[in-house]
Scaffold this active site. Structure first.
Site, PDB file in Angstrom:
ATOM      1  CE1 TYR A  14      -3.969   2.156   0.805  1.00 45.60           C
ATOM      2  CE2 TYR A  14      -2.583   3.115   2.504  1.00 45.60           C
ATOM      3  CZ  TYR A  14      -3.727   3.146   1.742  1.00 45.60           C
ATOM      4  OH  TYR A  14      -4.636   4.156   1.916  1.00 45.60           O
ATOM      5  CE  LYS A  45      -3.622   4.937  -1.363  1.00 40.86           C
ATOM      6  NZ  LYS A  45      -4.658   5.437  -2.292  1.00 40.86           N
TER       7      LYS A  45
END
Length: 308
Positions: A165, A169
């Site tokens: 993640y 991001k």
């Protein structure tokens, strides 16, 4: 005057619930026509149903707004292109894209399967790439566009158990940096939003008291500012619990050490000086690093004594 989106057409991905839903409702409440996209899957990306998007559309219509539902997966570029055509066929243009769709597959890096790493990258990073690519030509032709990437503190600063993640991001920040440069001539402004909000993706991660403070609605003002006509570009806004901050990718002034056998030891000895943040800058492009390095080298060379 209030922030008005009348006449604007917005696409919000992952808008069937949580933060995306609040983004869609807020844009519609301020006059935008909104295409509500949501695959309708579980938090880990499995499954799918357009019913979540349709429920948000009905809520917008009940309040007097205009909206359409779409159940495309952002990982499917052909489906994303069809989604954009759906908006153009209905309303003639696309002015705003909010890349909000995302999933979680949290585990420590040691225990994470590569398939889970790849899937999170595919949804967050390639999903935003697909959607941005699908609207780019339109926005360039109409010489107007506002694209909001959803980044995260997990990418900006790291978070245990979220290597996939966080990598995705932070990659979105890099995408924003370059697209904002390339889109400038056509008034396409590209920004990042780093939200802290209580959504389905944060269930079980925070106490009830903290979750109550982190309502998704508190993040929405930052999205509206980044999507507005007078939006900035290349800005990373952080938002949560009614507080707003800005994050920057900075470059320190640096230290010239030259080349030679003893440079590794000199760098180790002066590393604190190299990392010192006094006078740090926010580069306007990647070339700033090279310009700074060459400038320091040439300045040092000009100070060297002239051989007799």
């Amino acid at each position: 005057m209030g922030m008005d989106f009348t006449g604007r057409v917005a696409i919000v991905t992952g808008a069937g619930g949580g933060l995306g839903k609040q983004h869609a409702l807020a844009l519609a409440a301020r006059g935008a026509k909104v295409l509500v996209n949501d695959l309708g899957g579980a938090r880990d990306g499995s499954g799918g149903s357009v019913s979540a998007a349709e429920a948000v559309v009905n809520e917008i219509r009940d309040a007097g707004g205009e909206a359409l539902a779409n159940g495309a997966s952002v990982t499917d570029f052909a489906a994303v292109q069809a989604m954009v055509r759906q908006a153009v066929d209905a309303w003639g243009r696309v002015d705003i894209l909010v890349n909000n769709a995302g999933i979680l597959r949290d585990k420590s890096f040691a225990k994470m399967e590569l398939a889970d790493f790849a899937l999170v990258m595919d949804v967050h990073l390639m999903g935003a790439v697909h959607c941005s690519k699908a609207v780019w030509e339109l926005m360039s032709a109409q010489k107007y566009g506002r694209i909001v990437m959803t980044t995260s503190s997990s990418g900006l600063y790291g978070n245990f158990g979220q290597s996939n993640y966080g990598a995705a991001k932070m990659a979105l920040v890099g995408l924003m940096q370059t697209l904002s440069i390339e889109g400038a001539k056509n008034d396409i402004r590209v920004n990042c939003l780093a939200p802290t909000a209580a959504t389905r993706m944060t269930e079980g991660l925070m106490s009830e008291e903290v979750l109550q403070a982190l309502q998704p609605e508190a993040v929405v003002p930052a999205m509206l500012v980044l999507a507005a006509q007078d939006a900035p570009t290349r800005t990373i806004l952080c938002a949560g619990a009614g507080t707003f901050e800005a994050a920057n990718i900075t470059l320190t002034q640096g230290v010239y050490l030259g080349v030679g056998e003893g440079v590794p030891e000199a760098l180790a000895a002066r590393l604190d000086e190299v990392r010192a943040r006094d006078g740090e800058m926010v580069p306007q492009s990647g070339s700033a690093q090279g310009s700074n390095e060459v400038s320091l080298a040439l300045t040092q060379a000009s100070k060297a004594p002239t051989p007799a």
